[in-house]
Scaffold this motif. Structure first.
Motif, mmCIF file in Angstrom:
data_model
loop_
_atom_site.group_PDB
_atom_site.id
_atom_site.type_symbol
_atom_site.label_atom_id
_atom_site.label_comp_id
_atom_site.label_asym_id
_atom_site.label_seq_id
_atom_site.Cartn_x
_atom_site.Cartn_y
_atom_site.Cartn_z
ATOM 1 N N PHE A 276 -9.446 4.930 -8.666
ATOM 2 C CA PHE A 276 -9.052 4.414 -9.978
ATOM 3 C C PHE A 276 -8.483 2.997 -9.849
ATOM 4 O O PHE A 276 -8.711 2.148 -10.720
ATOM 5 C CB PHE A 276 -8.024 5.338 -10.634
ATOM 6 C CG PHE A 276 -8.571 6.692 -11.019
ATOM 7 C CD1 PHE A 276 -9.766 6.809 -11.704
ATOM 8 C CD2 PHE A 276 -7.873 7.847 -10.688
ATOM 9 C CE1 PHE A 276 -10.270 8.046 -12.059
ATOM 10 C CE2 PHE A 276 -8.359 9.099 -11.042
ATOM 11 C CZ PHE A 276 -9.563 9.202 -11.729
ATOM 12 N N GLU A 277 -7.754 2.728 -8.754
ATOM 13 C CA GLU A 277 -7.206 1.385 -8.543
ATOM 14 C C GLU A 277 -8.327 0.362 -8.357
ATOM 15 O O GLU A 277 -8.223 -0.778 -8.848
ATOM 16 C CB GLU A 277 -6.276 1.380 -7.328
ATOM 17 C CG GLU A 277 -4.948 2.085 -7.590
ATOM 18 C CD GLU A 277 -4.088 2.224 -6.342
ATOM 19 O OE1 GLU A 277 -2.879 2.490 -6.490
ATOM 20 O OE2 GLU A 277 -4.636 2.089 -5.223
ATOM 21 N N LEU A 278 -9.407 0.762 -7.668
ATOM 22 C CA LEU A 278 -10.546 -0.146 -7.508
ATOM 23 C C LEU A 278 -11.213 -0.421 -8.854
ATOM 24 O O LEU A 278 -11.676 -1.544 -9.102
ATOM 25 C CB LEU A 278 -11.551 0.446 -6.525
ATOM 26 C CG LEU A 278 -11.101 0.443 -5.056
ATOM 27 C CD1 LEU A 278 -12.055 1.267 -4.196
ATOM 28 C CD2 LEU A 278 -11.012 -0.995 -4.525
ATOM 29 N N ALA A 279 -11.255 0.585 -9.717
ATOM 30 C CA ALA A 279 -11.779 0.369 -11.070
ATOM 31 C C ALA A 279 -10.914 -0.648 -11.811
ATOM 32 O O ALA A 279 -11.423 -1.541 -12.498
ATOM 33 C CB ALA A 279 -11.829 1.690 -11.834
ATOM 34 N N LEU A 280 -9.585 -0.525 -11.653
ATOM 35 C CA LEU A 280 -8.671 -1.460 -12.303
ATOM 36 C C LEU A 280 -8.799 -2.875 -11.753
ATOM 37 O O LEU A 280 -8.664 -3.860 -12.486
ATOM 38 C CB LEU A 280 -7.229 -0.988 -12.120
ATOM 39 C CG LEU A 280 -6.659 -0.040 -13.182
ATOM 40 C CD1 LEU A 280 -5.296 0.458 -12.749
ATOM 41 C CD2 LEU A 280 -6.562 -0.737 -14.524
ATOM 42 N N GLU A 281 -9.062 -2.999 -10.453
ATOM 43 C CA GLU A 281 -9.242 -4.330 -9.880
ATOM 44 C C GLU A 281 -10.432 -5.040 -10.524
ATOM 45 O O GLU A 281 -10.412 -6.257 -10.717
ATOM 46 C CB GLU A 281 -9.457 -4.222 -8.372
ATOM 47 C CG GLU A 281 -8.188 -3.863 -7.600
ATOM 48 C CD GLU A 281 -8.456 -3.706 -6.110
ATOM 49 O OE1 GLU A 281 -9.556 -4.103 -5.658
ATOM 50 O OE2 GLU A 281 -7.578 -3.189 -5.397
ATOM 51 N N ARG A 282 -11.443 -4.272 -10.879
ATOM 52 C CA ARG A 282 -12.643 -4.850 -11.466
ATOM 53 C C ARG A 282 -12.514 -5.042 -12.982
ATOM 54 O O ARG A 282 -13.205 -5.865 -13.560
ATOM 55 C CB ARG A 282 -13.853 -3.982 -11.129
ATOM 56 C CG ARG A 282 -14.286 -4.191 -9.675
ATOM 57 C CD ARG A 282 -14.885 -2.958 -9.043
ATOM 58 N NE ARG A 282 -15.235 -3.233 -7.643
ATOM 59 C CZ ARG A 282 -14.351 -3.252 -6.635
ATOM 60 N NH1 ARG A 282 -13.064 -3.024 -6.876
ATOM 61 N NH2 ARG A 282 -14.746 -3.517 -5.414
ATOM 62 N N ARG A 283 -11.611 -4.258 -13.577
ATOM 63 C CA ARG A 283 -11.341 -4.437 -15.006
ATOM 64 C C ARG A 283 -9.850 -4.193 -15.235
ATOM 65 O O ARG A 283 -9.428 -3.067 -15.455
ATOM 66 C CB ARG A 283 -12.168 -3.483 -15.858
ATOM 67 C CG ARG A 283 -12.086 -3.852 -17.355
ATOM 68 C CD ARG A 283 -12.477 -2.706 -18.250
ATOM 69 N NE ARG A 283 -13.806 -2.199 -18.010
ATOM 70 C CZ ARG A 283 -14.275 -1.079 -18.560
ATOM 71 N NH1 ARG A 283 -13.495 -0.351 -19.349
ATOM 72 N NH2 ARG A 283 -15.486 -0.664 -18.304
ATOM 73 N N PRO A 284 -9.039 -5.242 -15.220
ATOM 74 C CA PRO A 284 -7.581 -5.065 -15.291
ATOM 75 C C PRO A 284 -7.090 -4.388 -16.569
ATOM 76 O O PRO A 284 -5.977 -3.862 -16.588
ATOM 77 C CB PRO A 284 -7.049 -6.496 -15.189
ATOM 78 C CG PRO A 284 -8.129 -7.238 -14.461
ATOM 79 C CD PRO A 284 -9.414 -6.631 -14.941
ATOM 80 N N ASP A 285 -7.878 -4.419 -17.642
ATOM 81 C CA ASP A 285 -7.452 -3.783 -18.891
ATOM 82 C C ASP A 285 -8.047 -2.380 -19.052
ATOM 83 O O ASP A 285 -8.127 -1.847 -20.163
ATOM 84 C CB ASP A 285 -7.846 -4.647 -20.087
ATOM 85 C CG ASP A 285 -9.362 -4.782 -20.241
ATOM 86 O OD1 ASP A 285 -10.088 -4.427 -19.282
ATOM 87 O OD2 ASP A 285 -9.813 -5.246 -21.303
ATOM 88 N N TYR A 286 -8.431 -1.769 -17.939
ATOM 89 C CA TYR A 286 -9.098 -0.464 -17.968
ATOM 90 C C TYR A 286 -8.023 0.626 -18.134
ATOM 91 O O TYR A 286 -7.553 1.233 -17.172
ATOM 92 C CB TYR A 286 -9.865 -0.277 -16.671
ATOM 93 C CG TYR A 286 -10.986 0.743 -16.697
ATOM 94 C CD1 TYR A 286 -11.114 1.689 -17.708
ATOM 95 C CD2 TYR A 286 -11.924 0.776 -15.666
ATOM 96 C CE1 TYR A 286 -12.143 2.602 -17.709
ATOM 97 C CE2 TYR A 286 -12.960 1.689 -15.654
ATOM 98 C CZ TYR A 286 -13.067 2.598 -16.682
ATOM 99 O OH TYR A 286 -14.087 3.513 -16.674
ATOM 100 N N ALA A 287 -7.662 0.888 -19.393
ATOM 101 C CA ALA A 287 -6.553 1.802 -19.685
ATOM 102 C C ALA A 287 -6.822 3.210 -19.169
ATOM 103 O O ALA A 287 -5.912 3.893 -18.674
ATOM 104 C CB ALA A 287 -6.289 1.837 -21.190
ATOM 105 N N GLU A 288 -8.063 3.677 -19.276
ATOM 106 C CA GLU A 288 -8.356 5.055 -18.860
ATOM 107 C C GLU A 288 -8.187 5.225 -17.351
ATOM 108 O O GLU A 288 -7.764 6.289 -16.888
ATOM 109 C CB GLU A 288 -9.772 5.451 -19.287
ATOM 110 C CG GLU A 288 -9.920 5.638 -20.791
ATOM 111 C CD GLU A 288 -8.880 6.587 -21.364
ATOM 112 O OE1 GLU A 288 -8.672 7.675 -20.790
ATOM 113 O OE2 GLU A 288 -8.265 6.248 -22.378
ATOM 114 N N ALA A 289 -8.524 4.199 -16.580
ATOM 115 C CA ALA A 289 -8.317 4.286 -15.128
ATOM 116 C C ALA A 289 -6.831 4.365 -14.809
ATOM 117 O O ALA A 289 -6.395 5.165 -13.970
ATOM 118 C CB ALA A 289 -8.959 3.085 -14.433
#
Length: 638
Positions: A276-289
């Motif tokens: 999930f952190e890697l998902a956030l690195e690619r999209r910092p506003d990824y609230a669901e992650a």
């Protein structure tokens, strides 16, 4: 001195809510589409218009779209009935993202050629891209009525049905598109997507497997296939597919998210957090992650990290309903009721139909003794879900506190009729009997509750209270000790332990337990009051006064604490202030017999015979006829 026992049903089921994410991915460029050649009419166009038409086609193919549009515009001005020029003008405007202008051109072409399939299809696509889905559906339905083998229109109609939430019709449309174009992987993927949306996992898996065989390097397709495998419970295969997709493209945040989702389902929580952190690195506003990071931390028992994660979600999306709800649950578990209330209200603002949030908000308000407001929100929970046994239970509990025990009992029985395993409701039925002076019957219901939740500290604490009513102090002590063992942070169990020692005149031991109770819960009015009673017994009226006033700061309508303040003032020799406190109590609670007894005692001490007789007569009128103090009062009156 006896504390109200309660067992409010707190809804926590959504603490683990969430789902993986499918991805639309790049679809085939069906439009703006192919230009017409310019001679589709039965009669030739105006030669000058045709010349402009040819120039427009040339400029379009050279990707000079602005000059192409001008040429097609000139062609239709020269010959307004030149349908191919109107059509190509629509294609060019569409390519230039002028959707409104494209609609105008296609509609003029449609007027000239009502059954032109490419016109209807492209007009449907432009309507779709303009989010005019119903208009899109209408013209695409016309196209397939004219030619039921027109695969492109079925494909676009499937997309439109999907946007309108007409899932079964989308499945039908994509099935026909696949039948007409069996080698098109996009059609197969969209068919699989529609099956997934409809919850038909087996059909979705079959469609994805066929699509993957046709397009094995499509990361978007692999993502949706893996999500379906996860939902189907084939977790190892889902993880392998996602890892394969990440080799193709590791910059797609949804791939990392769904890998985390699959790992979370496998209870590999630490690994899921990293995904999930890697998902956030690619999209910092990824609230669901960020939300799922919180879920994983909570599952690992790392509640502080979970709270930080949920707060981070709310920084991205201040009204994310599930993050606000879960944060409220965690705060409520540690008695941070004001903060929990704020977050439950935020959850309701983010998701209007959220019965669990309404129910838990009712719980918080009940805990803060805002009974009328608690009742309103519990009823709202039921308005949204009348089968919610927890909400029926909670309304019953509020009514029990309002001393409407008969109605409360009916609602508790309704709750267990809906959910016979609901330990809280069985406990609360026991409470009705406890307060009605039937501790033996209460114990039977508490035992029933334990059969569904054998490790409930709350139920063991209630058992201890009923055993105290039966004057079985040994067993009461054993039950209260079990409650403390099960939940060392459960303040009511320490309070009950203190009550038992108080009954045994073991005041120092009682004081230790009461102090532990208020250390665990600094807002525990009952324990402060009990501490005041102990200090009175130990000859410390100053401390008793301070502790009872502390109880009243927390709960201003605490009748017994008002009496204890008065008793402490009497011991300090301030009889005038004690009279004031007691007279205020009788005005606030005209039926509160103990206040009249205490007031009569103070008047007896001051020699105010008339006032003493008035207070004692009120006490005799209001008190239980079997109350042993009545005889002594009558003797004083004589």
């Amino acid at each position: 001195m006896e504390r109200r026992m309660w067992c409010f049903a707190l809804t926590i089921v959504l603490l683990l809510s969430g789902a993986g994410e499918s991805m639309a991915g790049p679809e085939r460029p069906g439009t703006p589409g192919q230009l017409r050649e310019g001679q589709s009419l039965s009669s030739p166009p105006d030669p000058s218009a045709y010349a402009r038409f040819v120039a427009g086609r040339t400029r379009y193919l050279e990707e000079h779209l602005e000059s192409a549009e001008k040429a097609f515009q000139t062609a239709v001005e020269i010959d307004p009935r030149y349908v191919d020029a109107w059509y190509n003008l629509g294609v060019t405007r569409h390519a230039r993202a002028n959707l409104e202008g494209a609609v105008e051109a296609y509609r003029r072409a449609r007027e000239l050629q009502p059954e032109g399939l490419d016109i209807l299809n492209n007009l449907g696509v432009v309507y779709f891209e303009s989010e005019r889905y119903r208009e899109s559906m209408g013209v695409l339905q016309e196209a397939v009525e004219i030619d039921s083998l027109y695969g492109e229109a079925w494909y676009n109609l499937g997309r439109t049905y999907s946007e309108l939430g007409r899932v079964q019709e989308a499945v039908y449309a994509y099935n026909l598109a696949v039948h007409l174009r069996p080698k098109d992987p996009v059609n197969r993927r969209l068919l699989a997507d529609s099956y997934l949306t409809a919850g038909n996992l087996e059909e979705a898996l079959d469609a994805y497997e066929r699509a993957v065989r046709m397009d094995p390097s499509n990361a978007y397709l692999l993502n949706n296939y893996a999500l379906t495998l996860t939902l189907y419970g084939t977790l190892d295969e889902a993880i392998r597919v996602l890892q394969r997709a990440l080799v193709i493209d590791d910059q797609i945040p949804e791939l990392h998210f769904n890998l985390g989702f699959a790992l979370q389902a496998k209870e590999s929580y630490a690994a899921s957090v990293r995904a999930f952190e890697l998902a956030l690195e690619r999209r910092p506003d990824y609230a669901e992650a960020q939300f799922q990071i919180g879920v994983s931390y909570v599952k690992m028992g790392q509640y502080d990290a979970g709270i930080r994660a949920y707060r981070a979600v709310l920084e991205i999306d201040s009204y994310h309903p599930y993050a606000a709800y879960n944060l409220g649950v965690l705060q409520q578990e540690v008695d941070l009721f004001e903060k929990a209330e704020t977050n439950y209200r935020r959850a309701i603002q983010g998701l209007e139909v959220f019965p669990e949030a309404y129910n838990n908000l009712a719980h918080v308000l009940y805990s803060r003794e805002q009974f009328d407001s608690a009742l309103v929100y519990a009823e709202r929970a039921l308005a949204q879900d009348s089968s919610m046994a927890r909400a029926w239970n909670n309304i019953g509990l509020i009514l029990l506190d309002k001393e409407q025990s008969d109605t409360a009992a009916v609602l508790f029985h309704k709750a267990v009729a809906m959910d016979s395993t609901m330990a809280q409701a069985w406990t609360n039925i026991g409470l009705v009997h406890h307060y009605a002076g039937r501790p033996d019957t209460a114990l039977a219901y508490f035992d029933k509750a334990l059969s569904f939740d054998a490790n409930s500290a709350e139920t063991y604490n209630n058992i201890a209270q009923s055993l105290l009513r039966l004057e079985d102090e040994e067993q009461a002590l054993e039950a209260a000790a079990r409650a403390v063992e099960l939940r060392p942070d459960y303040a009511p169990a320490f309070n009950t332990m203190g009550l038992i020692h108080y009954r045994r005149n073991e005041f120092l031991e009682a004081e230790e337990y009461f102090r532990n109770a208020v250390f665990i819960n600094p807002r525990y009015a009952d324990a402060y009051h009990n501490l005041a009673l102990v200090r009175l017994e130990l000859g410390d009226p100053n401390e008793a006064l301070a502790q009872s006033r502390h109880a009243l700061e927390i709960r201003p309508a605490f009748k017994d604490a008002h009496l204890t303040v008065a008793n402490a003032l009497v011991d300090l020799g301030d009889l005038q202030s004690a009279v004031g406190i007691l007279r205020d109590a009788t005005r606030s609670w005209p039926e509160f017999a103990p206040a009249y007894l205490a007031l009569g005692d103070v008047y007896f001490e001051t020699g105010n015979d008339t006032a003493m007789r008035e207070a004692y007569r009120a006490y005799i009128r209001l008190a239980d006829p079997n109350e042993p103090t009545i005889a002594a009062v009558r003797q004083r009156l004589e």
